[in-house]
Design a protein around this motif. Structure first.
Motif, PDB file in Angstrom:
ATOM      1  N   ASN A  87       1.545 -11.258   7.455  1.00 42.57           N
ATOM      2  CA  ASN A  87       0.900 -11.314   8.893  1.00 42.57           C
ATOM      3  C   ASN A  87       1.142 -12.647   9.553  1.00 42.57           C
ATOM      4  N   GLU A 114      -0.317 -10.454   1.829  1.00 39.05           N
ATOM      5  CA  GLU A 114      -0.562  -9.929   3.224  1.00 39.05           C
ATOM      6  C   GLU A 114      -0.923 -11.189   3.934  1.00 39.05           C
ATOM      7  N   GLN A 115      -1.446 -12.226   3.452  1.00 36.72           N
ATOM      8  CA  GLN A 115      -1.572 -13.481   4.363  1.00 36.72           C
ATOM      9  C   GLN A 115       0.015 -13.984   4.921  1.00 36.72           C
ATOM     10  N   ARG A 170       0.897  -1.049  -0.158  1.00 38.17           N
ATOM     11  CA  ARG A 170      -0.095   0.156  -0.100  1.00 38.17           C
ATOM     12  C   ARG A 170       0.953   1.289   0.007  1.00 38.17           C
ATOM     13  N   THR A 222      -4.012 -12.569  -9.821  1.00 40.39           N
ATOM     14  CA  THR A 222      -5.140 -11.949  -9.190  1.00 40.39           C
ATOM     15  C   THR A 222      -4.945 -11.879  -7.621  1.00 40.39           C
ATOM     16  N   LYS A 223      -4.673 -12.950  -7.079  1.00 40.47           N
ATOM     17  CA  LYS A 223      -4.439 -13.032  -5.574  1.00 40.47           C
ATOM     18  C   LYS A 223      -2.905 -12.815  -4.954  1.00 40.47           C
ATOM     19  N   TYR A 224      -2.354 -12.053  -5.832  1.00 37.11           N
ATOM     20  CA  TYR A 224      -0.848 -11.578  -5.291  1.00 37.11           C
ATOM     21  C   TYR A 224      -0.882 -10.929  -4.054  1.00 37.11           C
ATOM     22  N   GLN A 225      -1.829  -9.703  -4.031  1.00 36.49           N
ATOM     23  CA  GLN A 225      -1.914  -8.785  -2.894  1.00 36.49           C
ATOM     24  C   GLN A 225      -2.468  -9.606  -1.455  1.00 36.49           C
ATOM     25  N   GLU A 226      -3.633 -10.416  -1.670  1.00 38.82           N
ATOM     26  CA  GLU A 226      -4.151 -11.157  -0.841  1.00 38.82           C
ATOM     27  C   GLU A 226      -3.096 -12.092  -0.203  1.00 38.82           C
ATOM     28  N   ARG A 227      -2.444 -12.868  -1.070  1.00 37.75           N
ATOM     29  CA  ARG A 227      -1.432 -14.014  -0.460  1.00 37.75           C
ATOM     30  C   ARG A 227      -0.162 -13.164  -0.001  1.00 37.75           C
TER      31      ARG A 227
END
Length: 140
Positions: A132, A128-129, A81, A121-126
């Motif tokens: 975290n 952050e997982q 971000r 498409t799931k790069y940002q989600e992965r």
């Protein structure tokens, strides 16, 4: 390196590391090494570069290569971000490239993948997982 004939005969060797470590940054086919190293003589003979600029470029290139193959995410979950985070790639980004082969082609900069529509498409989600999860593990 991901053209069908080139990938199968040359770059596939590098992708045998589906969960890369820093050593994978230097594990590739000899022909790939020649192609990748070819940028250096091209730069030296075409552009008038100061030796310090050459050393800075090679240092950055090596650091990002090792970071891309780290197998560990050193950046915090909010990294993508930030302005810097939108420009550069992460270990998670390149790890997904090794696991999925298609997409996430950039090693140094993320703006190429965003421009070409090749970010997973799931790069940002992965990302952050992973970030975290690592932060939670460090608290213990």
């Amino acid at each position: 390196m991901h053209l069908p004939g080139v990938y199968h005969h040359v770059h596939r060797v590098h992708h045998l590391s589906t969960n890369p470590s820093p050593w994978a940054a230097f594990a590739f086919h000899p022909l790939e090494a020649i192609v990748e190293a070819g940028i250096f003589p091209l730069l030296v003979f075409v552009l008038p570069l100061h030796p310090v600029a050459i050393v800075a470029f090679l240092t950055y290139m090596m650091a990002m290569n090792v970071l891309g193959h780290l197998g560990y995410e050193p950046y915090p979950a909010r990294f993508l971000r930030t302005r810097f985070g939108r420009l550069h790639n992460t270990s998670t980004h390149h790890n997904m490239h090794h696991q999925l082969v298609k997409g996430n082609y950039g090693l140094y900069f993320n703006w190429w993948d965003r421009l070409m529509g090749t970010n997973h498409t799931k790069y940002q989600e992965r990302f952050e997982q992973v970030a975290n999860r690592q932060r939670e593990t460090q608290k213990v």
